[in-house]
Design a protein around this motif. Structure first.
Motif, PDB file in Angstrom:
ATOM      1  N   GLN A  77       0.925  -1.173   0.045  1.00 42.57           N
ATOM      2  CA  GLN A  77      -0.063   0.125  -0.004  1.00 42.57           C
ATOM      3  C   GLN A  77       1.024   1.097  -0.013  1.00 42.57           C
ATOM      4  O   GLN A  77       0.736   2.296  -0.557  1.00 42.57           O
ATOM      5  N   ASP A  78       2.106   1.150   0.717  1.00 43.02           N
ATOM      6  CA  ASP A  78       2.937   2.338   0.604  1.00 43.02           C
ATOM      7  C   ASP A  78       3.378   2.445  -0.809  1.00 43.02           C
ATOM      8  O   ASP A  78       3.652   3.699  -0.859  1.00 43.02           O
ATOM      9  N   GLY A 136       1.096   4.446  -2.697  1.00 44.80           N
ATOM     10  CA  GLY A 136       1.239   5.944  -2.080  1.00 44.80           C
ATOM     11  C   GLY A 136       2.316   6.658  -2.552  1.00 44.80           C
ATOM     12  O   GLY A 136       2.016   7.761  -3.023  1.00 44.80           O
ATOM     13  N   HIS A 137       3.428   6.130  -2.844  1.00 48.52           N
ATOM     14  CA  HIS A 137       4.655   6.814  -3.267  1.00 48.52           C
ATOM     15  C   HIS A 137       4.433   6.961  -4.616  1.00 48.52           C
ATOM     16  O   HIS A 137       4.732   7.992  -5.330  1.00 48.52           O
ATOM     17  N   LEU A 179       1.864   7.666  -6.166  1.00 45.78           N
ATOM     18  CA  LEU A 179       0.719   8.884  -6.208  1.00 45.78           C
ATOM     19  C   LEU A 179       1.230  10.051  -5.744  1.00 45.78           C
ATOM     20  O   LEU A 179       1.250  11.029  -6.549  1.00 45.78           O
ATOM     21  N   TYR A 180       2.170  10.242  -4.818  1.00 43.63           N
ATOM     22  CA  TYR A 180       2.991  11.300  -4.399  1.00 43.63           C
ATOM     23  C   TYR A 180       3.683  11.790  -5.640  1.00 43.63           C
ATOM     24  O   TYR A 180       3.637  13.027  -6.106  1.00 43.63           O
ATOM     25  N   ALA A 226       1.760  13.338  -8.770  1.00 38.47           N
ATOM     26  CA  ALA A 226       1.378  14.393  -8.437  1.00 38.47           C
ATOM     27  C   ALA A 226       2.569  15.328  -8.483  1.00 38.47           C
ATOM     28  O   ALA A 226       2.045  16.491  -9.180  1.00 38.47           O
ATOM     29  N   GLU A 277       3.074  16.099 -12.068  1.00 33.97           N
ATOM     30  CA  GLU A 277       1.996  16.684 -12.867  1.00 33.97           C
ATOM     31  C   GLU A 277       2.104  18.109 -12.592  1.00 33.97           C
ATOM     32  O   GLU A 277       1.569  19.132 -13.426  1.00 33.97           O
ATOM     33  N   ARG A 311      -1.845  13.190 -15.425  1.00 34.20           N
ATOM     34  CA  ARG A 311      -1.867  11.912 -14.840  1.00 34.20           C
ATOM     35  C   ARG A 311      -2.279  10.851 -16.004  1.00 34.20           C
ATOM     36  O   ARG A 311      -1.598   9.698 -16.277  1.00 34.20           O
ATOM     37  N   GLU A 312      -3.297  11.029 -16.815  1.00 34.26           N
ATOM     38  CA  GLU A 312      -3.778  10.229 -17.825  1.00 34.26           C
ATOM     39  C   GLU A 312      -2.603  10.086 -18.785  1.00 34.26           C
ATOM     40  O   GLU A 312      -2.372   9.020 -19.460  1.00 34.26           O
ATOM     41  N   ARG A 329       8.731  12.703   2.394  1.00 36.01           N
ATOM     42  CA  ARG A 329       7.704  11.879   2.718  1.00 36.01           C
ATOM     43  C   ARG A 329       7.800  10.253   2.334  1.00 36.01           C
ATOM     44  O   ARG A 329       7.784   9.405   3.602  1.00 36.01           O
ATOM     45  N   GLU A 363       8.909   6.752   5.050  1.00 36.38           N
ATOM     46  CA  GLU A 363       8.198   5.498   5.072  1.00 36.38           C
ATOM     47  C   GLU A 363       9.114   4.581   4.671  1.00 36.38           C
ATOM     48  O   GLU A 363       8.744   3.273   4.846  1.00 36.38           O
ATOM     49  N   PHE A 381      10.929   1.735   6.820  1.00 38.51           N
ATOM     50  CA  PHE A 381      10.400   0.393   7.435  1.00 38.51           C
ATOM     51  C   PHE A 381      10.492  -0.867   6.511  1.00 38.51           C
ATOM     52  O   PHE A 381      10.800  -1.873   6.832  1.00 38.51           O
ATOM     53  N   HIS A 382      10.293  -0.399   5.115  1.00 38.41           N
ATOM     54  CA  HIS A 382      10.391  -1.414   4.009  1.00 38.41           C
ATOM     55  C   HIS A 382      11.851  -2.289   4.331  1.00 38.41           C
ATOM     56  O   HIS A 382      11.944  -3.268   4.222  1.00 38.41           O
ATOM     57  N   HIS A 415      -5.505  -1.726 -15.432  1.00 39.34           N
ATOM     58  CA  HIS A 415      -5.907  -0.366 -15.885  1.00 39.34           C
ATOM     59  C   HIS A 415      -7.374  -0.751 -16.480  1.00 39.34           C
ATOM     60  O   HIS A 415      -8.314  -0.028 -16.157  1.00 39.34           O
TER      61      HIS A 415
END
Lengths: 318, 95
Positions: A80-81, A84-85, A87-88, A91, A94, A100-101, A160, A164, A167-168, A296
């Motif tokens: 899940q991280d 998230g990474h 997606l950060y 962004a 962009e 994004r597309e 960010r 995170e 931990f990985h 997708h």
């Protein structure tokens, strides 16, 4: 004020931009920047984002077969991280004026690259440990200097991510430690994973500095702050002692400690393999892209329905 | 073919009661409820906050970086707005 005196003088703008970057000012999305700076960042940040997203696949392979419920929960959180990474980073890319597309399309058509490490298969549970320990360990080495990148949104995303990511790496090392203190069969499994992941992990840092085409400009613009070879050396020096603690053998007959410099020296990387995997001929390239494409495609109806529902509600409200 | 554009939202988090909401990033979503859900999943996996805002990015009006000198120059031109501009005699003590 100089903008009024020389409204279209790109040489002046470039000089001011470079002076600004040289004094460690951050560049923000609406600031003037050279086209090459923008292009380089879009390429680098999107490659990085794609790597996070594709990186979910080799680990996702073990979600249903993690050996305990605890390991399964941890792996779920890690995967899940990675999402998230991704997606950060999308962004951040962009903010440079690409959608994004378009970014997703570049990944799916193969126009954009992702880290070649994710084209290797995860054959055993120990591979999940090796990925966390080595692949995430190498990623952290790469990412820490990026927290000081001259482009603000990228630097902020990296801060960010680095928080995170540690931990990985630790969870991966813990898996390797457990296996290496286990039965002979478990130890062999850990050794086998190290044998297969060691060299591809060293390749993650990219070509030698002497073969890096864009390095000079990226360094001057503070996009890249530490060279490929320097980062790779840091990783090797940090990891070799860890392998000794695990009682595992680094698969390199030429590995030796150089007393004079205090560095571990390795044999030569198989660059032909590196180029082959990047060019699309690694063990899992086709499978990874096919999996992304089907994820997708399978999600298309959800995106369509969400947009249609939002449109319907807008009409009702009007 | 490129997909239709999914709207962009800016995400703000209040780290704890007593602090202001602070910009942390952005998400794409079709509507405000889904934007809030996505923001929660993407930006609060480790107890980052107690309250979330999502704002359509298109609703934000930003100043132009080219105006920076004109807009913000008066701040440095008026040093008398800062307490350090004034000398308080030692005998008066803290003020």
């Amino acid at each position: 004020m100089d903008d009024i005196a020389h409204p279209f003088d790109d040489a002046t703008r470039l000089a001011r931009f470079e002076a600004r970057v040289a004094r460690e000012d951050k560049v923000e999305p609406n600031d003037w920047m050279p086209d090459a700076y923008r292009r380089t960042l879009i390429r680098q940040i999107s490659q990085h984002a794609h790597s996070e997203v594709v990186g979910m696949l080799p680990e996702g392979n073990w979600l249903t077969r993690a050996p305990t419920l605890k390991r399964k929960q941890i792996l779920l959180a890690k995967v899940q991280d990675e999402a998230g990474h991704g997606l950060y980073l999308y962004a951040a890319a962009e903010t440079l004026g690409i959608s994004r597309e378009e970014l997703v399309e570049q990944l799916l058509t193969g126009a954009a690259k992702y880290s070649s490490i994710f084209n290797y298969p995860t054959l055993t549970w120990a591979d999940v440990g090796a990925i966390g320990w080595l692949v995430d360990g190498a990623a952290i080495m790469n990412q820490i200097p990026l927290c000081r990148c001259s482009y603000g949104p990228y630097a902020r995303a990296m801060i960010r991510i680095c928080k995170e990511e540690s931990f990985h790496q630790r969870q991966g090392f813990e898996i390797m430690l457990t296996l290496s203190r286990g039965t002979a069969e478990q130890q062999a499994m850990a050794q086998d994973a190290l044998d297969r992941w060691w060299w591809p992990s060293l390749m993650m840092f990219g070509p030698h500095d002497s073969d890096s085409p864009h390095a000079d400009q990226s360094t001057r613009w503070k996009i890249k702050r530490v060279s490929n070879d320097e980062l790779r050396q840091r990783f090797i020096d940090a990891t070799v002692p860890q392998s000794k603690y695990l009682g595992l053998r680094i698969p390199d007959a030429k590995l030796r400690f150089d007393k004079k410099t205090g560095h571990w020296r390795t044999g030569e990387i198989d660059w032909a393999e590196f180029r082959r995997v990047i060019a699309g001929d690694g063990p899992c390239n086709r499978e990874r892209l096919a999996d992304r494409q089907s994820a997708h495609d399978d999600g298309a109806w959800v995106r369509d329905a969400a947009l249609a529902y939002a449109e319907k509600r807008r009409k009702q409200a009007a | 073919m490129t997909d239709p554009m999914m709207p962009l939202w800016e995400v703000f988090i209040r780290a704890k009661a007593g602090l202001a909401h602070r910009h942390v990033g952005s998400v794409h979503a079709a509507d405000p409820e889904m934007a809030l859900q996505a923001a929660r999943d993407v930006y609060t996996r480790r107890g980052e906050g107690v309250s979330l805002w999502v704002v359509p990015s298109a609703s934000i009006t930003a100043s132009d970086p080219a105006d920076e000198a004109d807009l913000f120059e008066p701040v440095t031109a008026k040093p008398y707005r800062h307490p350090t501009f004034y000398k308080v005699p030692k005998e008066v003590g803290d003020m």
